[in-house]
Motif scaffolding. Structure first.
Motif, mmCIF file in Angstrom:
data_model
loop_
_atom_site.group_PDB
_atom_site.id
_atom_site.type_symbol
_atom_site.label_atom_id
_atom_site.label_comp_id
_atom_site.label_asym_id
_atom_site.label_seq_id
_atom_site.Cartn_x
_atom_site.Cartn_y
_atom_site.Cartn_z
ATOM 1 N N TRP A 1 3.839 1.517 -1.344
ATOM 2 C CA TRP A 1 4.343 1.638 -2.718
ATOM 3 C C TRP A 1 3.277 2.248 -3.617
ATOM 4 N N PHE A 2 2.041 1.776 -3.464
ATOM 5 C CA PHE A 2 0.931 2.316 -4.255
ATOM 6 C C PHE A 2 0.752 3.808 -3.977
ATOM 7 N N ARG B 1 -6.994 4.798 -2.642
ATOM 8 C CA ARG B 1 -6.274 4.814 -1.380
ATOM 9 C C ARG B 1 -7.227 4.595 -0.208
ATOM 10 N N TRP C 1 0.833 -1.210 0.000
ATOM 11 C CA TRP C 1 0.000 0.000 0.000
ATOM 12 C C TRP C 1 0.861 1.250 0.000
#
Length: 98
Positions: A13-14, A51, A11
């Motif tokens: 990295w995202f 997100r 997450w």
């Protein structure tokens, strides 16, 4: 170190990718670039909405709500199809009579 801990989560990295793309897109808009790449990057900024899904993993009551909404989709789909059939019939009747 904090950075090694930070980059262990997918997450994070995202989030990093989304923020970098958003910043790059915003920078291109501020410089006045108007080409296909700018519009494509603007579309990629929509991934910021995803997100929110990381909250589902952390908040169990929200996870229960999401799972129950997903499980209710077949019933809602049946009601939607029935409604579409009724509206279709009334539309045909309206065209024929008026």
């Amino acid at each position: 170190s904090f950075l090694t801990f930070f980059f262990q989560s997918a997450w994070n990295w995202f989030d990093l990718v989304v923020v970098v793309i958003s910043d790059f897109s915003l920078l291109r808009q501020l410089t006045g670039a108007r080409d296909d790449q700018s519009s494509a990057l603007s579309v990629l900024r929509l991934f910021r909405a995803f997100r929110v899904f990381r909250l589902v993993k952390r908040i169990k009551s929200l996870q229960v709500i999401i799972v129950s909404c997903i499980q209710s989709i077949p019933g809602v789909a049946n009601a939607f199809l029935l409604l579409m059939m009724i509206m279709g019939i009334w539309s045909i009747l309206g065209v024929e009579f008026f």
